[in-house]
Motif scaffolding. Sequence first.
Motif, PDB file in Angstrom:
ATOM      1  N   PRO A  32       0.808  -1.227   0.000  1.00  0.00           N
ATOM      2  CA  PRO A  32       0.000   0.000   0.000  1.00  0.00           C
ATOM      3  C   PRO A  32       0.839   1.273   0.000  1.00  0.00           C
ATOM      4  O   PRO A  32       0.419   2.289  -0.540  1.00  0.00           O
ATOM      5  CB  PRO A  32      -0.811  -0.125   1.300  1.00  0.00           C
ATOM      6  CG  PRO A  32      -0.938  -1.600   1.525  1.00  0.00           C
ATOM      7  CD  PRO A  32       0.379  -2.166   1.052  1.00  0.00           C
ATOM      8  N   THR A  33       2.037   1.219   0.559  1.00  0.00           N
ATOM      9  CA  THR A  33       2.847   2.445   0.611  1.00  0.00           C
ATOM     10  C   THR A  33       3.443   2.786  -0.749  1.00  0.00           C
ATOM     11  O   THR A  33       3.320   3.913  -1.218  1.00  0.00           O
ATOM     12  CB  THR A  33       3.955   2.324   1.674  1.00  0.00           C
ATOM     13  OG1 THR A  33       3.338   2.135   2.949  1.00  0.00           O
ATOM     14  CG2 THR A  33       4.811   3.577   1.730  1.00  0.00           C
ATOM     15  N   LEU A  61       2.471   1.775  -3.588  1.00  0.00           N
ATOM     16  CA  LEU A  61       1.392   2.024  -4.548  1.00  0.00           C
ATOM     17  C   LEU A  61       0.648   3.308  -4.181  1.00  0.00           C
ATOM     18  O   LEU A  61      -0.262   3.734  -4.861  1.00  0.00           O
ATOM     19  CB  LEU A  61       0.402   0.851  -4.569  1.00  0.00           C
ATOM     20  CG  LEU A  61       0.951  -0.467  -5.135  1.00  0.00           C
ATOM     21  CD1 LEU A  61      -0.051  -1.597  -4.918  1.00  0.00           C
ATOM     22  CD2 LEU A  61       1.261  -0.325  -6.610  1.00  0.00           C
ATOM     23  N   TRP A  62       1.025   3.884  -3.023  1.00  0.00           N
ATOM     24  CA  TRP A  62       0.446   5.141  -2.525  1.00  0.00           C
ATOM     25  C   TRP A  62      -1.072   5.075  -2.422  1.00  0.00           C
ATOM     26  O   TRP A  62      -1.793   5.947  -2.888  1.00  0.00           O
ATOM     27  CB  TRP A  62       0.924   6.326  -3.373  1.00  0.00           C
ATOM     28  CG  TRP A  62       2.386   6.488  -3.143  1.00  0.00           C
ATOM     29  CD1 TRP A  62       3.399   5.976  -3.892  1.00  0.00           C
ATOM     30  CD2 TRP A  62       3.016   7.106  -2.022  1.00  0.00           C
ATOM     31  NE1 TRP A  62       4.608   6.250  -3.320  1.00  0.00           N
ATOM     32  CE2 TRP A  62       4.411   6.941  -2.174  1.00  0.00           C
ATOM     33  CE3 TRP A  62       2.542   7.790  -0.885  1.00  0.00           C
ATOM     34  CZ2 TRP A  62       5.337   7.421  -1.242  1.00  0.00           C
ATOM     35  CZ3 TRP A  62       3.463   8.273   0.019  1.00  0.00           C
ATOM     36  CH2 TRP A  62       4.842   8.091  -0.168  1.00  0.00           C
ATOM     37  N   PHE A  63      -1.520   4.019  -1.769  1.00  0.00           N
ATOM     38  CA  PHE A  63      -2.937   3.935  -1.440  1.00  0.00           C
ATOM     39  C   PHE A  63      -3.262   5.016  -0.410  1.00  0.00           C
ATOM     40  O   PHE A  63      -2.369   5.485   0.302  1.00  0.00           O
ATOM     41  CB  PHE A  63      -3.262   2.559  -0.851  1.00  0.00           C
ATOM     42  CG  PHE A  63      -3.437   1.475  -1.883  1.00  0.00           C
ATOM     43  CD1 PHE A  63      -3.882   1.771  -3.159  1.00  0.00           C
ATOM     44  CD2 PHE A  63      -3.176   0.155  -1.571  1.00  0.00           C
ATOM     45  CE1 PHE A  63      -4.062   0.776  -4.109  1.00  0.00           C
ATOM     46  CE2 PHE A  63      -3.343  -0.851  -2.514  1.00  0.00           C
ATOM     47  CZ  PHE A  63      -3.787  -0.537  -3.780  1.00  0.00           C
ATOM     48  N   PRO A  64      -4.538   5.374  -0.291  1.00  0.00           N
ATOM     49  CA  PRO A  64      -4.916   6.344   0.741  1.00  0.00           C
ATOM     50  C   PRO A  64      -4.451   5.853   2.115  1.00  0.00           C
ATOM     51  O   PRO A  64      -4.626   4.676   2.437  1.00  0.00           O
ATOM     52  CB  PRO A  64      -6.447   6.368   0.657  1.00  0.00           C
ATOM     53  CG  PRO A  64      -6.749   5.940  -0.744  1.00  0.00           C
ATOM     54  CD  PRO A  64      -5.694   4.940  -1.096  1.00  0.00           C
ATOM     55  N   GLY A  65      -3.869   6.738   2.894  1.00  0.00           N
ATOM     56  CA  GLY A  65      -3.417   6.367   4.239  1.00  0.00           C
ATOM     57  C   GLY A  65      -1.985   5.886   4.299  1.00  0.00           C
ATOM     58  O   GLY A  65      -1.480   5.570   5.371  1.00  0.00           O
ATOM     59  N   VAL A  82       1.968   5.966   4.544  1.00  0.00           N
ATOM     60  CA  VAL A  82       2.919   6.873   5.187  1.00  0.00           C
ATOM     61  C   VAL A  82       4.330   6.405   4.803  1.00  0.00           C
ATOM     62  O   VAL A  82       4.678   5.251   5.027  1.00  0.00           O
ATOM     63  CB  VAL A  82       2.766   6.848   6.727  1.00  0.00           C
ATOM     64  CG1 VAL A  82       3.789   7.778   7.366  1.00  0.00           C
ATOM     65  CG2 VAL A  82       1.358   7.242   7.137  1.00  0.00           C
TER      66      VAL A  82
END
Lengths: 478, 413
Positions: free
Chosen positions: A39-40, A42-46, A48
């Motif tokens: 997720p990071t 891929l820069w998903f919402p949330g 950091v």
Amino acid sequence: MEFEAVVGLEIHVELNCATKLFCDCPNRPGDEPNANTCPTCLWFPGAVPRLSRQALEKAALVCLALDAELQPRSAFDQKVYYYPDQPKGYQLSQAHLPLARGGNIKITGEDGESQRLRIHHVHMEEDVAKLVHEVEGRVPISLVDFNRAGAPLVEIVTQPDFRTPYQAMEFLKALRSQVRYVGASECNMEDGTMRCDANISIRPCGTMQMNTKVEVKNMNSVRHVGDAIAYEMGRQIAAVQTGEAVVLQTRLWDPDKKATLPMRAKFEAPCIPDPSIPAIELSSEWVERMRAGLPEMPAARAERLVQQYELTREEALLLSAEPETVDYFETLVAQGVAPRMGLHWMTTQLLPAVRERQQNLVTSPVTPMRLAALLRLLADDAINAKAAREVLTTLFTSHETPEAIVQAQGFSQISDRTAFDDIIDRVIDEQISAVANYRGGQERALGFLVGQVMQASRGKANPKVVRQRLLEKLDEAR
Amino acid sequence: MVMDPIFFYRNPASAVAEGTLQGLRVAIQPNLAVEGWPTEAGSRALLGYTAPEDATIVRRLRAHGAHLSGSTYMSELGFGLVNSRAGAALQSREADVELVLDFMGEGRLAAAGAGVYGFKPSYGLMSRYGLVGLTPSMECCGVLSADLGGIRAVLQAVAGGDGLDFSVPEEEAPDFAPQVIDPPMISVGVLAEARGGLNDGQNEAFALASAGLAEVGFAVREVSLPEWSLFEVVHRIVGSVEASSATGRYDSVRYGPRAPGAKNWNEMYLLSRGADFDTLLKSYLIQGAFFQFESCEAFQDACRLRARLVGEVQRLLSEVDFLALPTVLDGVASVAGASILLDATYTAFSSTLFANVTGQPVLYMPPGPATEMGAAAGAAGGACGLQLAGPRLSDGSLLALGEYLQSTGRGGE
């Protein structure tokens, strides 16, 4: 009017860290597409970002290797632009407070004089994703591989100190050598772990003008960088001489056409401080600890090779350019191989053979221990040079020791000085004209006679002993 | 289908873990990632986005036994209180604690609207991992409850570093254990300039509240921050620039509706973003893009001003232990309306946004009917709550101060 080039380089070096710069994904861009994502990155919402300590350490080593001054405080900025290769709308880079400032690399110029080429600063940044453009049926599609997104990079920005393509190429070679020494990157332009853009302008010789520059990208080898700069200098000089203006733009090097072609107008993205990544604060103790961990660098090592092994300066520079090469050499010597013999065998036999097989010294099956064992047999006259070359070839495909290969293939030579007297006597009797030529003062005839004895002994005789014994016999018979 | 009046998503499951928060019902907003929950943060741009993993705050709440009631309707990406139902779950007693994004005071004004306590923690007290945010350097999860003990328990459970957000300092999280308050040993500075925008009734109520602090024995005195009006300027510029960057990722590629008719990816971004964001947020993002692309010097000036303001507040807090400021409540009704302009939004939050600029903790104390503030405010036709602000990471002491005041019947029910 004579013109000269004003060139500055921007070199991206991909650090060989285990993880990406801001997450724990493996830093292996070559894996199956999108295998190394989270997720990071891929820069998903949330998401950091979390700065990798290893990346910071490796980047710091690069800075120290280039004599750049690590800054007590540096910070990341957002370079804001929208493009599908980075899904958050900005690239994390250090525009305002770079990791290090200054630095330089010394090269030997075309005139043989030492030149110091200055570095403006070194900063860290993340790599972007890779776009793959394909056609599906008749529809053009673009695929995005995020394995490379977030890979750790350092960018080395030089001063506009370069006047010739040669200087740029020598700078890149020296840079590659120094970065490889500290183990921070493979620095290979062919596979993209080192990338170089050049900002090129021209001016009348003897002036200090700074004219409109052109950025050139897409050079995939050191040679391409030199070629692209040479081409671009010529193109700009021709333009100026015909009254045409040099346009501020980005151009791509086309290695097939051997020309630079326009890509787009030069774009400067705004950079604003990133609010999520804390500033990097380096204590002087930390910097000194990193400095203490630096290995002996190429110039110092070359100097030591000259002193310790009585090599020439050129030989020492050649050996010390690549850490693997010089490490290999010093391991050979530590294993009892005479330095000159080690150097000779590495440069004339081993390195060409490794290159021919598309291997490198680290992965080659011919380890320094195996080569040392082989060269000891040669030094002890247990085999001759021809046999040693054949054993070396076998070492690339066999796991046996050199001793076992010599034994199995019957390469052992016999150094007993009288063992081949019968053959020598026969050769002297049969080769009447060669003997006459030798006695008539033709030294080359002796070599022919040695060859005849070696052939008759089927390679088992020690040529040095044969030569000595031949001389004795020829003198006896005179 | 009948729309739920409060909850955007109700949690069908019940809590399973035991711990300090067992039995506590916590309502969150859909900007906090909960694995498998729709996490649209009040924006069409995130339509259809489901969080792949829990935010740190959520993970810790669950680990301590809290029951997540669900997520309540929120303004677009937490900006202002338009369309927000923050505080409503407390009023309807469907939750004991609510977490509400506080970017310019939303948590505190929502608490004011609901007549409960609202706590804005220090910047860096809680991990932002999994928080779908807008302005990383300013926003945090506000904690709202009618009971300060509930706020204390939640902060104790969720505060501190997680190794996933490096903006949380490495040192230990503040201690939230109850502290003894000895009023004569504690000084409170009443910030003169913060009273500038109050009407007569509010001014009177705030004066009474300040007097009340002195009456229970605190060393109260007036302090001055001449540059108070600059907080709004700094917040507008820095906040809009951060928001412009933070929303760059909402490109309609992986979630969110994709506008039809685009000829290329660039047009697709422009059309989709234009269609997805509401007017208020869009005007804020355009403002931010202006400072990014056209007037970066103004942004740099704002950053320098911000550092100066932080320094000024630190100077004040080296002279007094806490600051007391009024909270203007009469903007709450307008900011919760369906349409609102950027200027009006900033005016509504002008009494609260200072703490988002400085990163300091603030406790909002509601004007209880038993207090002088409540009575005077009611008489004047306006309402005015009390904000108590402390130095960064003094969250535990600030809560202790609030609990002491609660026990004396000052500043709360």
